[in-house]
Design a protein around this motif. Structure first.
Motif, mmCIF file in Angstrom:
data_model
loop_
_atom_site.group_PDB
_atom_site.id
_atom_site.type_symbol
_atom_site.label_atom_id
_atom_site.label_comp_id
_atom_site.label_asym_id
_atom_site.label_seq_id
_atom_site.Cartn_x
_atom_site.Cartn_y
_atom_site.Cartn_z
ATOM 1 N N ILE A 283 5.599 -6.178 3.128
ATOM 2 C CA ILE A 283 4.289 -5.614 3.465
ATOM 3 C C ILE A 283 4.180 -4.190 2.919
ATOM 4 O O ILE A 283 3.158 -3.814 2.334
ATOM 5 N N ILE A 284 5.237 -3.417 3.075
ATOM 6 C CA ILE A 284 5.234 -2.040 2.559
ATOM 7 C C ILE A 284 5.120 -2.044 1.036
ATOM 8 O O ILE A 284 4.355 -1.258 0.458
ATOM 9 N N MET A 285 5.859 -2.924 0.382
ATOM 10 C CA MET A 285 5.774 -3.003 -1.078
ATOM 11 C C MET A 285 4.350 -3.338 -1.528
ATOM 12 O O MET A 285 3.831 -2.742 -2.475
ATOM 13 N N LEU A 286 3.725 -4.284 -0.865
ATOM 14 C CA LEU A 286 2.359 -4.663 -1.223
ATOM 15 C C LEU A 286 1.398 -3.496 -1.012
ATOM 16 O O LEU A 286 0.518 -3.251 -1.845
ATOM 17 N N ALA A 287 1.588 -2.741 0.073
ATOM 18 C CA ALA A 287 0.749 -1.552 0.310
ATOM 19 C C ALA A 287 0.993 -0.502 -0.771
ATOM 20 O O ALA A 287 0.053 0.131 -1.262
ATOM 21 N N GLN A 288 2.251 -0.328 -1.175
ATOM 22 C CA GLN A 288 2.569 0.631 -2.239
ATOM 23 C C GLN A 288 1.894 0.242 -3.552
ATOM 24 O O GLN A 288 1.537 1.109 -4.347
ATOM 25 N N LEU A 289 1.734 -1.038 -3.772
ATOM 26 C CA LEU A 289 1.089 -1.535 -4.994
ATOM 27 C C LEU A 289 -0.433 -1.540 -4.889
ATOM 28 O O LEU A 289 -1.122 -1.913 -5.831
ATOM 29 N N GLY A 290 -0.963 -1.139 -3.723
ATOM 30 C CA GLY A 290 -2.404 -1.004 -3.560
ATOM 31 C C GLY A 290 -3.124 -2.212 -2.996
ATOM 32 O O GLY A 290 -4.350 -2.242 -2.963
ATOM 33 N N PHE A 291 -2.377 -3.214 -2.524
ATOM 34 C CA PHE A 291 -3.015 -4.397 -1.962
ATOM 35 C C PHE A 291 -3.332 -4.190 -0.485
ATOM 36 O O PHE A 291 -2.609 -3.501 0.222
ATOM 37 N N LYS A 292 -4.413 -4.786 -0.040
ATOM 38 C CA LYS A 292 -4.848 -4.700 1.349
ATOM 39 C C LYS A 292 -4.317 -5.911 2.119
ATOM 40 O O LYS A 292 -4.167 -6.996 1.560
#
Length: 155
Positions: free
Chosen positions: A61-70
């Motif tokens: 989840i953190i990786m996806l947030a770092q990549l800009g995904f909601k």
């Protein structure tokens, strides 16, 4: 709080409060994902396994947030049960983030989350796993050093 989207959003908020999203990046977080994969695969009992699956999801989840995904972009996809090789998924994630291919990284990170779901103990859900992991970390303190979050106890 029985809503998976809400729980995922709490994880993102927790990570944001600790500067894990803007103060780090998916390449650095990937090392933590590999560690969580190993811990998940070496869990000794169902309770430990549930927390480790949750930890794998938290890092994802953190990786996806770092990549800009909601959260809304991946919460439902992460629940699908798809069996795949953990090593293959980790390799594809590494390749995608190394080459700065966010869309490919998205697909492979979510596939990794689905891979983790294949280990869920009987009668357990992804919600149970992420909640167990979140309860473990929600009051954790620490600091960022060179893009890596160091737990207070490890400083």
């Amino acid at each position: 709080m029985k809503d998976l989207k809400e729980l995922f959003e709490r994880v993102v908020s927790w990570a944001g409060d600790r500067n894990l999203i803007n103060g780090s990046n998916a390449k650095l977080q990937f090392c933590k994902l590999v560690e969580e994969n190993w811990e998940m695969c070496s869990a000794k009992n169902n309770e430990e396994l549930l927390k480790e699956i949750g930890d794998y999801h938290v890092v994802s989840i953190i990786m996806l947030a770092q990549l800009g995904f909601k959260v809304k972009e991946y919460v439902e996809l992460s629940q699908s049960m798809v069996f795949t090789s953990g090593q293959e998924v980790l390799g594809k994630i590494a390749l995608a983030i190394t080459k700065d291919r966010s869309d490919d990284a998205f697909i492979h990170i979510v596939s990794g989350m689905r891979y983790a779901n294949s280990f869920l103990p009987r009668e357990s859900t992804i919600y149970d796993a992420v909640l167990a992991a979140f309860k473990k970390i929600e009051h954790r303190k620490g600091e960022m050093r060179n893009g890596i979050y160091i737990k207070e106890q490890d400083l």
